[in-house]
Design a protein around this motif. Structure first.
Motif, PDB file in Angstrom:
ATOM      1  N   LEU A 495      76.119  24.020  42.757  1.00  0.00           N
ATOM      2  CA  LEU A 495      77.047  23.227  43.557  1.00  0.00           C
ATOM      3  C   LEU A 495      77.224  23.841  44.933  1.00  0.00           C
ATOM      4  O   LEU A 495      76.937  25.018  45.148  1.00  0.00           O
ATOM      5  N   GLY A 496      77.742  23.044  45.863  1.00  0.00           N
ATOM      6  CA  GLY A 496      78.039  23.580  47.180  1.00  0.00           C
ATOM      7  C   GLY A 496      78.365  22.494  48.177  1.00  0.00           C
ATOM      8  O   GLY A 496      78.267  21.300  47.901  1.00  0.00           O
ATOM      9  N   ARG A 497      78.758  22.925  49.393  1.00  0.00           N
ATOM     10  CA  ARG A 497      79.101  21.986  50.470  1.00  0.00           C
ATOM     11  C   ARG A 497      77.957  21.739  51.436  1.00  0.00           C
ATOM     12  O   ARG A 497      78.106  20.962  52.381  1.00  0.00           O
ATOM     13  N   ALA A 530      74.262  25.401  49.088  1.00  0.00           N
ATOM     14  CA  ALA A 530      75.011  26.606  49.447  1.00  0.00           C
ATOM     15  C   ALA A 530      76.457  26.224  49.750  1.00  0.00           C
ATOM     16  O   ALA A 530      76.791  25.046  49.919  1.00  0.00           O
ATOM     17  N   ASP A 531      77.305  27.239  49.832  1.00  0.00           N
ATOM     18  CA  ASP A 531      78.708  27.011  50.137  1.00  0.00           C
ATOM     19  C   ASP A 531      79.226  28.181  50.960  1.00  0.00           C
ATOM     20  O   ASP A 531      78.883  29.349  50.671  1.00  0.00           O
ATOM     21  N   PRO A 532      80.025  27.919  51.984  1.00  0.00           N
ATOM     22  CA  PRO A 532      80.544  29.022  52.821  1.00  0.00           C
ATOM     23  C   PRO A 532      81.342  30.058  52.044  1.00  0.00           C
ATOM     24  O   PRO A 532      81.414  31.223  52.440  1.00  0.00           O
ATOM     25  N   SER A 533      81.938  29.658  50.924  1.00  0.00           N
ATOM     26  CA  SER A 533      82.744  30.606  50.141  1.00  0.00           C
ATOM     27  C   SER A 533      81.891  31.645  49.438  1.00  0.00           C
ATOM     28  O   SER A 533      82.375  32.727  49.096  1.00  0.00           O
ATOM     29  N   GLY A 534      80.616  31.315  49.190  1.00  0.00           N
ATOM     30  CA  GLY A 534      79.757  32.210  48.430  1.00  0.00           C
ATOM     31  C   GLY A 534      80.008  32.199  46.939  1.00  0.00           C
ATOM     32  O   GLY A 534      79.323  32.904  46.185  1.00  0.00           O
ATOM     33  N   SER A 538      72.981  27.773  45.094  1.00  0.00           N
ATOM     34  CA  SER A 538      71.739  28.231  44.471  1.00  0.00           C
ATOM     35  C   SER A 538      71.274  29.514  45.137  1.00  0.00           C
ATOM     36  O   SER A 538      71.647  29.804  46.275  1.00  0.00           O
ATOM     37  N   SER A 539      70.448  30.267  44.445  1.00  0.00           N
ATOM     38  CA  SER A 539      69.894  31.497  45.012  1.00  0.00           C
ATOM     39  C   SER A 539      68.583  31.148  45.711  1.00  0.00           C
ATOM     40  O   SER A 539      67.495  31.330  45.175  1.00  0.00           O
ATOM     41  N   SER A 569      63.474  30.034  37.396  1.00  0.00           N
ATOM     42  CA  SER A 569      64.101  30.481  36.158  1.00  0.00           C
ATOM     43  C   SER A 569      63.178  30.377  34.953  1.00  0.00           C
ATOM     44  O   SER A 569      63.424  31.022  33.931  1.00  0.00           O
ATOM     45  N   GLY A 570      62.140  29.567  35.071  1.00  0.00           N
ATOM     46  CA  GLY A 570      61.242  29.363  33.940  1.00  0.00           C
ATOM     47  C   GLY A 570      61.774  28.390  32.902  1.00  0.00           C
ATOM     48  O   GLY A 570      61.128  28.140  31.889  1.00  0.00           O
ATOM     49  N   ARG A 571      62.961  27.822  33.160  1.00  0.00           N
ATOM     50  CA  ARG A 571      63.528  26.866  32.222  1.00  0.00           C
ATOM     51  C   ARG A 571      63.087  25.453  32.584  1.00  0.00           C
ATOM     52  O   ARG A 571      62.788  25.157  33.747  1.00  0.00           O
TER      53      ARG A 571
END
Length: 580
Positions: A495-497, A530-534, A538-539, A569-571
């Protein structure tokens, strides 16, 4: 001097002997040798060949003008025309190619090449030659009509119109409907941007299609153009209309029960009072994702270009953020979200290339099972109401029906205010570009789509206002190798903004008949959020290749089965859904 004279007399006697021998051979019927036979025969004058062609003596032309580098372009042209009259198309094509090689700026040779290619059932080469000819001579009506006719034979009406319109064709003398729709005549008449005794323009056809789509009552439709007389045509509108539950009992039943495997029904009522008033709804009784939605819409002022509606959406969802929330998340493994939203929406079709929509939404959300959180995480789980304004515009950047290629774009913006203490104003902007290409002249085999989307939200946002990348029924930002749920609960996808998402897919028709169609093809999804809060995101970029099978029934309901694998992730994720 005497010696020289003897030699001269001897030479003269020898020459006289040779002449006597030649005369004897001619008298016996043997062909005489001449020094000219050691050199290339001179081609005949073009005027003589032109006379023979006018007299219909095509075989004589072929005999008189053999294939030769010494031929002028005009001679090769007449040789090719004569061979064409004799039905010797490969040789005619070679003659036209020889003429074109000498004068590449002469469009006539390319047009004749197109004719030979067409007779040899090479429509692709014929169209290529005609396009090259029209670049040299854009005002050539014959070539333009020829190219339009080839597209028409391919069933590509849009490409045919694009070419015919340049010469103010085709002229429409009748517009018919088969079968006659139940939709009110005045609405259908206003949906048509063209009429009889006019030239059918591609832009008018596109505008008509956009208005018909805006009415929302046709499961499928097509326009058939048929020649009536010289340069005159009739247009027939063939349609499958949804009225009541759907386009027939079976279509209505399939639409209703298509979501049963995931505990959902989607009742729909169409064309109420024959006025294109539609009601769509959804009822889901999944314990982790209960949802009820109802939307009612209809033409505004009896005009199919404008549509107004109102929607209601209520949800009760269980979330598990234990894998996606980077702060203390033990208390977020059993998060519950209740949300209700309602609001009006207005949609307008300005032309076949662009349209826009706008609406206002009031929402109230309540979070449960949230323990003490860090101050930076608290805004994501703050209960309260919000009011926001939403607007979107869509525009077709590129429309090349001859290449069966189009590029669409869309830009959306939201601005509103969360009334809960500590949140305040928020906004978001998103953009999308989508390319669709059909590489074959006919049919939709190997249909390819490529889409890029990106968005960014500003200000404080609650959990339900974040973007998520993954496959999930209430989300359209699909990374098909990332599951959006875990044990049936939302929150498994990142999730993210801020997000960027790339989707590519192509498919091949495996089997089809009048009732069912199977399509299979690979896809590749890539994205990051990504999100400013951290605290979420996602990586880096996620890359998900996979395979999708689409089963389409009655041309209206599709079941899509996909398997994607996340490389990082391999999933993998297997997903099934249904669409209309």
């Amino acid at each position: 001097m005497a010696g020289h004279r003897k030699l001269d007399l001897a030479g003269r006697a020898q020459v006289a002997g040779v002449r006597f021998l030649l005369l004897a051979l001619l008298a016996l019927g043997f062909p005489a040798w001449s020094p000219a036979q050691n050199s290339r025969a001179q081609p005949p004058p073009a005027s003589r060949v032109q006379q023979l062609y006018g007299a219909g003596r095509y075989a004589e032309i072929v005999a008189l003008v053999p294939a030769s580098p010494a031929n002028s372009p005009e001679l090769d042209l007449y040789r090719g025309l004569a061979l064409a009259r004799l039905g010797r198309w490969p040789e005619a094509r070679a003659a036209f190619e020889a003429a074109h090689a000498q004068q590449p700026a002469n469009a006539r040779f390319l047009v004749e090449l197109a004719g030979a290619a067409y007779k040899m059932n090479d429509s692709r080469a014929a169209k290529r030659s005609l396009r090259r000819a029209l670049r040299l001579a854009p005002d050539d009506r014959y070539a333009r009509n020829f190219l339009a006719s080839l597209y028409f034979l391919d069933g590509n009406l849009e490409a045919a119109l694009a070419e015919w319109n340049r010469i103010d064709q085709p002229r429409i003398i009748a517009v018919d409907r088969s079968p006659q729709p139940r939709l009110r005549g005045v609405l259908l008449d206003r949906a048509f941007a063209f009429a009889s005794l006019e030239t059918l323009r591609l832009g008018d056809l596109r505008a008509t299609e956009a208005r018909l789509d805006n009415l929302g009552v046709f499961a499928s439709y097509r326009f058939e153009l048929a020649p009536v007389a010289s340069d005159n045509y009739s247009v027939t509108f063939h349609s499958l209309e949804r009225s009541g539950w759907g386009a027939g009992k079976l279509d209505g039943l399939l639409s209703l029960v298509r979501g049963l495997p995931y505990l959902t029904v989607e009742p729909g009522f169409y064309n109420l009072h024959d006025a294109a008033i539609n009601v769509s709804s959804l009822l889901r009784w999944d314990d982790n994702k209960r949802r009820v939605t109802v939307a009612v819409s209809g033409p505004l002022g009896g005009d199919p270009r404008w549509r107004a509606g109102i929607h209601f959406d209520a949800r009760n969802e269980n979330w598990d953020l234990s894998r996606t929330f980077r702060g203390p998340s033990g208390s977020l493994a059993n998060l519950n979200l209740e949300k209700i939203e309602i609001g009006p929406e207005f949609r307008a079709v300005e032309s076949g290339r662009w349209g826009w929509q706008a609406g206002v939404v009031y929402a109230y959300r309540r979070f449960r099972n949230v323990a003490a959180l860090a101050p930076a995480a608290a805004p994501f789980f703050t209960s309260g109401g919000s009011l926001e304004y939403r607007a979107r515009t869509d525009y077709r950047i590129l429309d090349n029906p001859g290449r069966r290629l189009r590029v669409d774009s869309g830009v959306a913006a939201e601005y509103g205010r969360n009334f809960a203490r500590g949140l305040g104003g928020f906004g978001a902007t998103t953009g999308a570009v989508e390319l669709r290409w059909l590489p074959r002249a006919r049919g939709d085999d190997y249909q390819t789509s490529l889409q890029f989307r990106a968005g960014r939200a500003y200000g404080f946002a609650t959990l339900d206002q974040l973007y998520q990348l993954g496959v999930e029924r209430d989300n359209d930002l699909w990374l098909r190798g990332v599951a959006g749920t875990r044990r049936g609960r939302k929150g498994s996808a990142p999730l993210g903004r801020e997000y960027a998402l790339w989707n590519w897919e192509t498919d091949k028709t495996l089997y089809q008949n009048g009732l069912i169609e199977f399509r299979l093809g690979p896809f590749l999804d890539a994205g990051r959020v990504a999100d400013p809060s951290g605290l979420v995101g996602s990586s880096g970029w996620l890359w998900d290749p996979g395979l999708a099978l689409t089963v389409r029934v009655l041309g209206s309901v599709s079941v899509v089965l996909s398997y994607g694998r996340d490389i990082g992730s391999g999933r993998g994720a297997f997903y099934a859904t249904s669409t209309r």
